[in-house]
Design a protein around this motif. Sequence first.
Motif, PDB file in Angstrom:
ATOM      1  N   ALA A  25      30.240  41.191  34.974  1.00 18.75           N
ATOM      2  CA  ALA A  25      30.055  40.963  36.481  1.00 18.75           C
ATOM      3  C   ALA A  25      29.075  39.761  36.813  1.00 18.75           C
ATOM      4  CB  ALA A  25      30.224  42.060  37.499  1.00 18.75           C
ATOM      5  N   LEU A  28      27.310  33.454  36.042  1.00 22.19           N
ATOM      6  CA  LEU A  28      27.275  32.203  36.900  1.00 22.19           C
ATOM      7  C   LEU A  28      27.663  32.380  38.237  1.00 22.19           C
ATOM      8  CD1 LEU A  28      28.762  29.925  33.834  1.00 22.19           C
ATOM      9  CD2 LEU A  28      26.240  29.972  34.686  1.00 22.19           C
ATOM     10  N   GLY A  29      28.602  33.159  38.500  1.00 24.61           N
ATOM     11  CA  GLY A  29      29.105  33.558  39.946  1.00 24.61           C
ATOM     12  C   GLY A  29      27.735  33.888  40.712  1.00 24.61           C
ATOM     13  N   TYR A 111      34.435  27.782  33.106  1.00 21.41           N
ATOM     14  CA  TYR A 111      33.347  28.349  32.932  1.00 21.41           C
ATOM     15  C   TYR A 111      32.611  28.121  31.855  1.00 21.41           C
ATOM     16  CZ  TYR A 111      30.470  32.681  34.188  1.00 21.41           C
ATOM     17  OH  TYR A 111      29.820  33.726  34.445  1.00 21.41           O
ATOM     18  N   PHE A 232      35.724  37.087  42.080  1.00 24.34           N
ATOM     19  CA  PHE A 232      35.367  36.354  41.142  1.00 24.34           C
ATOM     20  C   PHE A 232      33.929  37.065  40.722  1.00 24.34           C
ATOM     21  CE2 PHE A 232      32.675  33.092  38.846  1.00 24.34           C
ATOM     22  CZ  PHE A 232      33.739  32.516  38.063  1.00 24.34           C
ATOM     23  N   SER A 235      34.386  40.289  38.757  1.00 21.73           N
ATOM     24  CA  SER A 235      35.339  39.962  37.429  1.00 21.73           C
ATOM     25  C   SER A 235      36.794  40.759  37.706  1.00 21.73           C
ATOM     26  CB  SER A 235      34.871  40.470  36.177  1.00 21.73           C
ATOM     27  OG  SER A 235      33.334  40.144  35.998  1.00 21.73           O
ATOM     28  N   SER A 329      33.981  38.733  28.605  1.00 21.60           N
ATOM     29  CA  SER A 329      34.868  39.756  29.232  1.00 21.60           C
ATOM     30  C   SER A 329      35.966  38.827  29.605  1.00 21.60           C
ATOM     31  CB  SER A 329      34.261  40.121  30.257  1.00 21.60           C
ATOM     32  OG  SER A 329      34.134  39.386  31.538  1.00 21.60           O
TER      33      SER A 329
HETATM   34  N1  TRP Z   1      31.964  37.740  37.149  1.00 21.68           N
HETATM   35  C1  TRP Z   1      31.450  36.603  36.456  1.00 21.68           C
HETATM   36  C2  TRP Z   1      30.547  36.036  37.363  1.00 21.68           C
HETATM   37  O1  TRP Z   1      30.254  36.172  38.255  1.00 21.68           O
HETATM   38  C3  TRP Z   1      32.505  35.773  35.995  1.00 21.68           C
HETATM   39  C4  TRP Z   1      33.836  36.613  35.230  1.00 21.68           C
HETATM   40  C5  TRP Z   1      33.665  37.348  34.404  1.00 21.68           C
HETATM   41  C6  TRP Z   1      35.089  36.819  35.795  1.00 21.68           C
HETATM   42  N2  TRP Z   1      34.997  38.053  33.982  1.00 21.68           N
HETATM   43  C7  TRP Z   1      35.769  37.599  34.826  1.00 21.68           C
HETATM   44  C8  TRP Z   1      35.695  36.361  36.866  1.00 21.68           C
HETATM   45  C9  TRP Z   1      36.979  37.766  35.183  1.00 21.68           C
HETATM   46  C10 TRP Z   1      37.187  36.631  37.118  1.00 21.68           C
HETATM   47  C11 TRP Z   1      37.569  37.394  36.317  1.00 21.68           C
HETATM   48  O2  TRP Z   1      30.059  34.770  36.555  1.00 21.68           O
END
Ligand code: TRP
Length: 470
Positions: A25, A28-29, A111, A232, A235, A329
């Motif tokens: 989770a 980069l988000g 990503y 996002f 995740s 992930s």
């Molecule tokens: N959550 C991650 C972030 O904030 C990005 C990420 C990892 C993601 N696994 C995911 C986004 C699955 C969507 C689906 O950077």
Amino acid sequence: MSDRESPHGQWSTSLVFVLAAAGSAVGLGNIWKFPYIAGEYGGGAFVLVYLFCIVMIGIPIMVAEITLGRRGRQSPVNSLRTLAQDEGRSQAWTIIGWMGLLTGFLILSFYSVVGGWSLAYVLYAALGAFSEADASDTAALFEALQESPWTLLAWHTLFMAIVFAIVARGVRRGLERALDFLMPLLFLLLIILVGYGLVSGNMAAAVSFMFRPDVSMLTGEAILVAMGHAFFTLSLGMGAIMVYGAYLPKRSSIGKTTLSIAGIDTLVAMLAGLAIFSIVFSLDISPAEGPGLLFVALPTAFGNMPGGTFFGFVFFALVSVAAVTSGISILEPVVAYAVEKSGWTRPVVAALVSLVIWTIGIGALLSFNLWEGFAPLGFLADVPRLWFLEPLTGLNIFDLLSWTTGQLLLPLGGILIALFAGWKLSQPSLREELPMSEDLFTAWLVAVRVVAPIAVLIVLLNGLGILRFS
Ligand code: TRP
């Protein structure tokens, strides 16, 4: 409780699962995207909608995703297939898994490009590139990186190689070990950075920007972006958390682990936002700087603080780590499925899948230079019957990948996951996985059956311009 076991292994404890899911989770988000979209969409009101989405939509859907994973114990495609069979439901529900696979390919390809930027910045920091730099120097540095396809390609390749190497080693030997100490370290560093913001930045301005809502800034688009980001950042919606749930020990509490994961993720986003905006406001940089916010504003600060070279190095190292733990992930569900399907060994499968993603990523990285003006869906602009795709017609490959996954595929996947878990799993199955109080269970059921699907649908349609409220 179902006695199925995962062919890919299992996390040793609940805590490891929380670390792994939080590692997914937090990425980069949180550190890159959240601050810059909060900046672009005006701060407080956006943050409020985002938090609302985390609680009302994100948390219930995360519980649903982990539940499906732990009951199915396989990759999302095969978990859905098995569960639909167990419960006597249509096999059409495996579409959730298929959509997730597609989404995984698309997300990781862009990503990885941004993950590559953060790797590049580890090196820049180590070389002292920010030292005594002003905002225009760091902007020039970022631009130079964007304009060089070969440099971007090298970093994108390195990022994919690291993610590949970890996933190839498998659940325990690959993932578990690193997460144990890297996650706490990331946290420590953020706190130091917030401390720096408090002492040397303009924290008051940052707090008021992030937490004083200006409702006039709330457009349909802002709400869609906030909701998409809630998916996002947690995740959710593509089976990443589902596949991690497939490795969750039987006795672990899904409710409690979900609250910890969502709590950690939100806290990191808030702290990163406060740290970054306090620096931004003390330097007279616009909060609406866009994707360059993290890569321009922060290096400027590091370049002008005592020990900045060191802090800069550690900070970007940790951004890179956060990105890598998320990247794995995204790759894992795809690799898990391909291993189950082909029977080939994990390293071989991981290599093939990574290669495909790496190739799509080249399109994403060229969007910053050679293909900057290239809008693949531009030709649709003149087709009157497809007017609702209009928001997509002007986007380059990078933006298109980010938009279709974040604003479309993840929310859509989320709706389907909520509906399947809420309406299609039998009550006894659900109770077995979710032994919580009656009230909590009912609240969750209402959320996944009704509230989350309707809310997501309305926001989706509104944001796409099919149904206009604003
Ligand atoms: N959550 C991650 C972030 O904030 C990005 C990420 C990892 C993601 N696994 C995911 C986004 C699955 C969507 C689906 O950077």
